[in-house]
Design a protein around this motif. Structure first.
Motif: not given
Length: 202
Positions: A22-33, A57-68
């Motif tokens: 989930l961090r950094p965001r660029e890595r998260m987005e690449a993994s989802v893609a 998937l991006l929504g689930a990842a963002d929700a996870g980021i919000e929870q730390g």
């Protein structure tokens, strides 16, 4: 302790669980893609479904980021052609717990008790069931089964939180057994021993 020497954790998950850092965001987005590409490999005539899957998937990842969260695992296991839906979110809580009571106060209702993880040591385990808002909207009759492990990070005022979840109430007992088995693989290493499959507890 110097952050450079902060412990890292490792987990062994089933082969068909997909790991999204989930961090950094660029890595998260690449993994989802990459996951969307894998799931829709060879299918070129479903652009709407593909886009919707990526948004979810991006929504689930963002929700996870919000929870730390630092990493999210999604299950793509199947049994008899039926998907065994499950997820694991790994979060950091920057707080030291002196007793199980403190964990209970944070966690809320549920079945809670102390456990000893084979390699990671003492932890608190919470089992609870709830019907998420999205399920209520869809009229789903089943509750999600959630298993949480609160694991103190060695030599730090920090707790690693493993949150396993499945909507499959009819086979919840078997899924909980799987969750407990995965949690039992948690182990700590020094930072210099980090492997690609491990996440820093910093």
């Amino acid at each position: 302790m110097n952050d450079m020497r902060a412990p890292v954790f490792g987990l062994v998950t089933p082969e068909d669980w997909y790991r999204i850092p989930l961090r950094p965001r660029e890595r998260m987005e690449a993994s989802v893609a990459a996951l969307v590409k894998r799931q829709f490999g060879g299918v070129d005539d479903q652009p709407v479904l593909r886009r919707k899957a990526e948004e979810q998937l991006l929504g689930a990842a963002d929700a996870g980021i919000e929870q730390g969260g630092v990493v999210l695992y999604l299950s793509f296991l199947e049994a008899g052609g039926i998907p065994l839906s499950a997820s694991l979110l790994v979060c950091r809580i920057f707080e030291k717990f002196d007793s199980l009571d403190a964990v209970v106060a944070l966690a809320g209702s549920g079945e809670v008790g102390p456990v000893e993880l084979p390699a990671a040591g003492p932890a608190a385990r919470l089992l609870r069931r709830e019907r998420p808002k999205q399920s209520r909207k869809l009229g789903t009759e089943f509750d999600d089964t959630i298993v949480e492990y609160f694991v103190p990070v060695p030599d730090r005022d920090e707790v690693l939180l493993l949150t396993f979840s499945t909507p499959l109430e009819p086979i919840a007992e078997a899924m909980v057994g799987l969750f407990d088995a995965v949690a039992g693989t948690l182990r700590w290493h020094r930072a210099e021993e980090t492997e690609e499959t491990e996440e820093s507890a910093r």
